[in-house]
Structures are given as C-alpha cells and as structure tokens.
Design a protein around this motif. Sequence first.
Motif, PDB file in Angstrom:
ATOM      1  N   LEU A 144       0.809  -1.381   0.038  1.00 16.41           N
ATOM      2  CA  LEU A 144       0.146   0.111  -0.067  1.00 16.41           C
ATOM      3  C   LEU A 144       1.049   1.251   0.253  1.00 16.41           C
ATOM      4  O   LEU A 144       1.865   1.419   0.699  1.00 16.41           O
ATOM      5  N   ALA A 145       0.366   2.098  -0.827  1.00 12.60           N
ATOM      6  CA  ALA A 145       1.334   3.418  -1.087  1.00 12.60           C
ATOM      7  C   ALA A 145       0.350   4.334  -0.461  1.00 12.60           C
ATOM      8  O   ALA A 145      -0.886   4.517  -0.575  1.00 12.60           O
ATOM      9  N   TRP A 146       0.847   5.300   0.467  1.00 13.75           N
ATOM     10  CA  TRP A 146      -0.123   6.288   1.288  1.00 13.75           C
ATOM     11  C   TRP A 146       0.401   7.705   0.667  1.00 13.75           C
ATOM     12  O   TRP A 146       1.567   7.950   0.693  1.00 13.75           O
ATOM     13  N   SER A 147      -0.670   8.537   0.528  1.00 13.83           N
ATOM     14  CA  SER A 147      -0.694   9.982   0.368  1.00 13.83           C
ATOM     15  C   SER A 147      -1.252  10.835   1.146  1.00 13.83           C
ATOM     16  O   SER A 147      -2.553  10.166   1.502  1.00 13.83           O
ATOM     17  N   GLN A 148      -0.960  11.741   1.614  1.00 14.42           N
ATOM     18  CA  GLN A 148      -1.789  12.625   2.429  1.00 14.42           C
ATOM     19  C   GLN A 148      -2.520  13.879   1.662  1.00 14.42           C
ATOM     20  O   GLN A 148      -2.013  14.592   1.220  1.00 14.42           O
ATOM     21  N   ALA A 149      -3.915  13.357   1.479  1.00 11.73           N
ATOM     22  CA  ALA A 149      -4.774  14.169   0.544  1.00 11.73           C
ATOM     23  C   ALA A 149      -5.388  15.616   1.368  1.00 11.73           C
ATOM     24  O   ALA A 149      -5.201  16.612   0.558  1.00 11.73           O
ATOM     25  N   ASP A 150      -5.221  15.694   2.630  1.00  9.56           N
ATOM     26  CA  ASP A 150      -5.550  16.716   3.222  1.00  9.56           C
ATOM     27  C   ASP A 150      -4.904  16.681   4.422  1.00  9.56           C
ATOM     28  O   ASP A 150      -4.335  15.662   5.170  1.00  9.56           O
ATOM     29  N   HIS A 151      -5.246  17.628   5.337  1.00 12.67           N
ATOM     30  CA  HIS A 151      -4.366  17.700   6.853  1.00 12.67           C
ATOM     31  C   HIS A 151      -4.747  16.369   7.736  1.00 12.67           C
ATOM     32  O   HIS A 151      -4.347  16.264   8.761  1.00 12.67           O
ATOM     33  N   ASP A 152      -6.214  15.808   7.325  1.00 13.22           N
ATOM     34  CA  ASP A 152      -6.811  15.130   8.082  1.00 13.22           C
ATOM     35  C   ASP A 152      -7.279  13.900   7.508  1.00 13.22           C
ATOM     36  O   ASP A 152      -8.219  12.915   7.604  1.00 13.22           O
ATOM     37  N   VAL A 153      -6.755  13.674   5.976  1.00 13.68           N
ATOM     38  CA  VAL A 153      -7.175  12.496   5.328  1.00 13.68           C
ATOM     39  C   VAL A 153      -5.949  11.771   4.674  1.00 13.68           C
ATOM     40  O   VAL A 153      -5.115  12.599   3.955  1.00 13.68           O
TER      41      VAL A 153
ATOM     42  N   SER B 172      -3.143   0.657  -4.003  1.00  7.64           N
ATOM     43  CA  SER B 172      -2.302  -0.764  -4.300  1.00  7.64           C
ATOM     44  C   SER B 172      -2.249  -0.633  -5.605  1.00  7.64           C
ATOM     45  O   SER B 172      -3.115  -1.188  -6.076  1.00  7.64           O
ATOM     46  N   ARG B 173      -0.841  -0.900  -6.159  1.00  5.01           N
ATOM     47  CA  ARG B 173      -0.636  -0.962  -7.310  1.00  5.01           C
ATOM     48  C   ARG B 173      -1.352  -0.112  -8.422  1.00  5.01           C
ATOM     49  O   ARG B 173      -1.950  -0.390  -9.353  1.00  5.01           O
ATOM     50  N   GLY B 174      -1.451   1.199  -7.891  1.00  4.85           N
ATOM     51  CA  GLY B 174      -2.105   2.121  -8.782  1.00  4.85           C
ATOM     52  C   GLY B 174      -3.550   2.226  -8.389  1.00  4.85           C
ATOM     53  O   GLY B 174      -4.415   3.255  -8.902  1.00  4.85           O
ATOM     54  N   GLU B 175      -4.122   1.319  -7.637  1.00  2.28           N
ATOM     55  CA  GLU B 175      -5.580   1.343  -7.688  1.00  2.28           C
ATOM     56  C   GLU B 175      -6.019   1.731  -6.103  1.00  2.28           C
ATOM     57  O   GLU B 175      -5.388   1.540  -5.225  1.00  2.28           O
ATOM     58  N   PHE B 176      -7.114   2.540  -6.008  1.00  2.00           N
ATOM     59  CA  PHE B 176      -7.600   3.071  -4.755  1.00  2.00           C
ATOM     60  C   PHE B 176      -7.897   1.613  -3.832  1.00  2.00           C
ATOM     61  O   PHE B 176      -8.565   0.905  -4.220  1.00  2.00           O
TER      62      PHE B 176
ATOM     63  N   ALA C 113      -4.486  -1.740  10.210  1.00  2.00           N
ATOM     64  CA  ALA C 113      -5.991  -2.420   9.956  1.00  2.00           C
ATOM     65  C   ALA C 113      -6.439  -2.392   8.432  1.00  2.00           C
ATOM     66  O   ALA C 113      -6.856  -3.405   7.915  1.00  2.00           O
ATOM     67  N   LEU C 114      -5.991  -1.374   7.654  1.00  2.00           N
ATOM     68  CA  LEU C 114      -6.323  -1.391   6.334  1.00  2.00           C
ATOM     69  C   LEU C 114      -5.347  -2.655   5.516  1.00  2.00           C
ATOM     70  O   LEU C 114      -5.765  -3.394   4.873  1.00  2.00           O
ATOM     71  N   VAL C 115      -4.304  -2.464   5.939  1.00  2.00           N
ATOM     72  CA  VAL C 115      -3.427  -3.548   5.653  1.00  2.00           C
ATOM     73  C   VAL C 115      -3.969  -4.902   5.656  1.00  2.00           C
ATOM     74  O   VAL C 115      -4.066  -5.720   4.914  1.00  2.00           O
ATOM     75  N   ASP C 116      -4.403  -5.204   6.876  1.00  2.00           N
ATOM     76  CA  ASP C 116      -5.001  -6.476   7.215  1.00  2.00           C
ATOM     77  C   ASP C 116      -6.330  -6.802   6.643  1.00  2.00           C
ATOM     78  O   ASP C 116      -6.631  -7.909   6.150  1.00  2.00           O
TER      79      ASP C 116
END
Length: 101
Positions: free
Chosen positions: A26-35, A40-44, A77-80
């Motif tokens: 999973l690749a993580w990006s900070q979309a906003d200060h609270d999001v 995963s492989r380019g898919e949400f 939790a999201l990984v699991d």
Amino acid sequence: MSSTADSARSGAPTHDQNTTATAAELAWSQADHDVYVATSRGEFAGFVTVDDAAHVVHDRHSRRIGSYPNLAAARQALVDATRPPSRGRERLHRRILSRRR
C-alpha cells in the motif's frame, strides 16, 4: 496546521509520508491535513480520516473498518483488511461452516 503538528498529533513519523509503502504494497498519500489515502498497484485501496483523537479507516468501497488511536494502527488495519486470506484460514472457515449444516 503544519505537517510536523499533524505528525505529532497522529503519532506518525515526521518524515514525508507521501511515498511510504506497507508490507501489503500500500502506498500512502496525505490528501488533506486529516485524510490519508492508500493505493495498491495504482488502484484506490482505502483511506483514513483523522477525527479528534480517532483515526477512522474505510476500505476501497468506503465501508468503515474501524476506529483506531493512532495512524500506524489505522494503516495496519487497512493492510490487514486488504490482505488475501491464507489457505489455512480458508480451510478453517470452510470446516466451521460445514459443521453448522
């Protein structure tokens, strides 16, 4: 709010979180200060929202997975939730279901 303040508040490391990958790819990006958004492989794959002291996790269909005390626990939790079930767990599940019949 600064990224250092966000990191301190969420329990996340103070380095750049935009390219952090987990064991489940999973690749993580900070979309906003609270999001925080995971791909995963380019898919949400899902997202985490920060609501006061809780970190709420949603899967790729925006279904709520749960609420966690810090960002690291929420990410895990999201990984699991995105990890495919093991064959052993699938066999156990089938065995349990067959006993109910």
